[in-house]
Design a protein around this motif. Structure first.
Motif, short mmCIF file in Angstrom:
data_model
loop_
_atom_site.label_atom_id
_atom_site.label_comp_id
_atom_site.label_asym_id
_atom_site.label_seq_id
_atom_site.Cartn_x
_atom_site.Cartn_y
_atom_site.Cartn_z
N VAL A 122 0.86 -1.18 0.00
CA VAL A 122 0.00 0.00 0.00
C VAL A 122 0.90 1.23 0.00
N ASP A 123 0.57 2.21 -0.85
CA ASP A 123 1.38 3.43 -0.95
C ASP A 123 0.87 4.47 0.06
N PRO A 124 1.67 4.79 1.08
CA PRO A 124 1.22 5.74 2.11
C PRO A 124 0.85 7.11 1.55
N LYS A 125 1.50 7.53 0.47
CA LYS A 125 1.19 8.85 -0.11
C LYS A 125 -0.24 8.88 -0.63
N GLU A 146 -0.55 -9.21 2.55
CA GLU A 146 -1.51 -9.65 1.52
C GLU A 146 -1.14 -11.06 1.05
N THR A 147 -1.87 -12.03 1.51
CA THR A 147 -1.58 -13.43 1.19
C THR A 147 -1.82 -13.74 -0.29
N SER A 148 -2.63 -12.95 -0.95
CA SER A 148 -2.88 -13.23 -2.36
C SER A 148 -1.70 -12.82 -3.25
N THR A 149 -0.85 -11.92 -2.72
CA THR A 149 0.26 -11.43 -3.55
C THR A 149 1.64 -11.62 -2.94
N GLY A 150 1.69 -11.78 -1.61
CA GLY A 150 2.99 -11.90 -0.94
C GLY A 150 3.64 -10.58 -0.59
N ALA A 151 2.84 -9.48 -0.59
CA ALA A 151 3.41 -8.16 -0.28
C ALA A 151 3.10 -7.73 1.15
N LEU A 152 4.11 -7.14 1.78
CA LEU A 152 3.99 -6.61 3.14
C LEU A 152 3.84 -5.10 3.08
N SER A 153 2.83 -4.56 3.75
CA SER A 153 2.67 -3.10 3.78
C SER A 153 3.20 -2.56 5.10
N HIS A 303 9.70 -5.56 0.03
CA HIS A 303 8.33 -5.71 0.53
C HIS A 303 7.87 -7.16 0.54
N ARG A 304 8.82 -8.09 0.46
CA ARG A 304 8.45 -9.49 0.40
C ARG A 304 8.07 -10.05 1.76
#
Ligand SMILES: *Cc1c(COP(=O)(O)O)cnc(C)c1O
Length: 372
Positions: A122-125, A146-153, A303-304
């Protein structure tokens, strides 16, 4: 047809959940069922609360386990806190953010969607801009892992932005709890939910939830009745609260809570920071092995998620055939791609008890053999 007892083939679970359940947790599950208002059981519930406070890093009095899966934890947060006509900024960078939007809209509230590409955090800006454009927003909702993509916010930063705009935060920590750094009190998270079957490596079907003081205040000052009876936390509080008499609300999943107690105890014995470090170490080992196989990650390194590795399926490889062979020949489950990644990605989980060297070795050896 004669039906006999069901004995599943033991599998190694390296998908997006459920994850491998440790023998210790499975044996806790088989202990004698006792009454859910038995003083011994109530004492155990109090310990579950305390262990959950540790796992979430919170002093929140209202920290409980909802008797239903992670999706019910999500619904618990929305249904108790958000009222019709209110505005919620919802960050969407995968499947679970989309479900948050669905929750908001079904309550007659307005979702302001902040979209990011799948595989990106997620982009904080964009979130700051959404608050500027929508000063009426009372909540910020986002998925930590996000388990669907593997990204950590960046949950800490997102919570700071919400606080600057006097909004409450609703955070999905289903996959993050126990796998990556998460500090509910330090980060000022107001309402959070998780799942039993991801990095806690407990059996599926329970959702830890915690509400901070501001969320409790909102709950107690609602102008409308909570639209769900089962998930109404003002009623559930009487069932989970420490002092005095417990009042019957529903029958807790007694044995599943033994299992949760055991898995949380294992986490406490290991130490939260050590558990986070173990996920990272196993992720590094998997990453090195996948590189040798020529398999690439989808999410940028920074972000992994260590516990959920989303990788591109190599060109010319039959997605379903590979996963099927892994399952049939190696008793190994890895996850398929979801949404925009369907048929394009695999999701290799290293969650909780599955984040061990032998699992990484098995996965790499099996993939090597199948891809050859
Ligand atoms: C798995 C998951 C859920 C849903 O949990 P269930 O136990 O399947 O209902 C919600 N959010 C995220 C991020 C998840 O990974």
């Amino acid at each position: 047809m004669t039906i006999s007892s069901f004995h599943p083939t033991p599998r190694t679970l390296m998908g997006p959940g459920p994850s491998d359940v440790s023998p210790r947790v499975l044996s806790a599950l088989g202990r004698p069922t006792i009454g859910h208002l038995d003083p011994e059981f109530i004492g155990m519930m109090d310990e579950v609360k305390e262990l959950l406070q540790y796992a979430f890093q919170t002093k929140n009095e209202f920290t409980i386990a909802v008797s239903a899966p992670g999706s019910a934890g999500m619904e618990t947060c929305f249904v108790n806190l958000v009222e019709a006509g209110e505005t919620v900024i919802v960050c969407v960078n995968g499947v679970f953010g989309m479900r948050m939007v669905e929750n908001v809209e079904r309550l007659g509230a307005t979702a302001i969607v902040v979209s990011d590409e799948w595989g990106k955090p997620v982009d904080p800006k964009k979130v700051t801009q959404a608050f500027i454009d929508h000063p009426e927003a009372k909540f910020l909702a986002f998925v930590h892992a996000e388990t669907s993509t593997g990204a950590l916010s960046d949950a800490k930063t997102l919570c700071q932005i919400a606080q600057q705009h006097d909004a409450l935060t609703i955070v999905d920590a289903v996959t993050s709890l126990g796998g990556v750094e998460l500090r509910v009190d330090d980060w000022g998270i107001d309402a959070i939910y998780a799942g039993s079957q991801k990095c806690l490596s407990c059996v599926p079907g329970i959702s830890p939830v915690s509400f901070g003081p501001r969320a409790i205040e909102k709950l107690n000052n609602r102008s409308s009745k909570i639209p769900s009876w089962f998930l109404d936390q003002t009623l559930v509080m009487g069932y989970w609260s420490g002092k005095g008499k417990r009042s019957y609300h529903h029958t807790a999943p007694v044995n599943s809570l033994y299992a949760l107690h055991e898995s949380l105890l294992m986490l406490q014995n290991e130490g939260l920071e050590n558990a986070w470090a173990r996920h990272k170490t196993q992720h590094e080992a998997l990453k090195a092995g996948l590189k040798d196989l020529g398999i690439e990650f989808i999410v940028d390194e920074a972000h992994r998620l260590p516990q959920l590795n989303t990788v591109l399926i190599p060109d010319g490889v039959d997605d379903a055939a590979v996963r099927n062979t892994l399952l049939q020949e190696f008793n190994l489950e890895i996850g398929a791609g979801l949404g925009v990644f369907a048929g394009k990605a695999w999701r290799i989980g290293l969650m909780g008890y599955a984040a061990r060297s032998e699992n990484v070795a098995l996965c790499l050896a099996a993939l090597k053999s199948v891809l050859k």
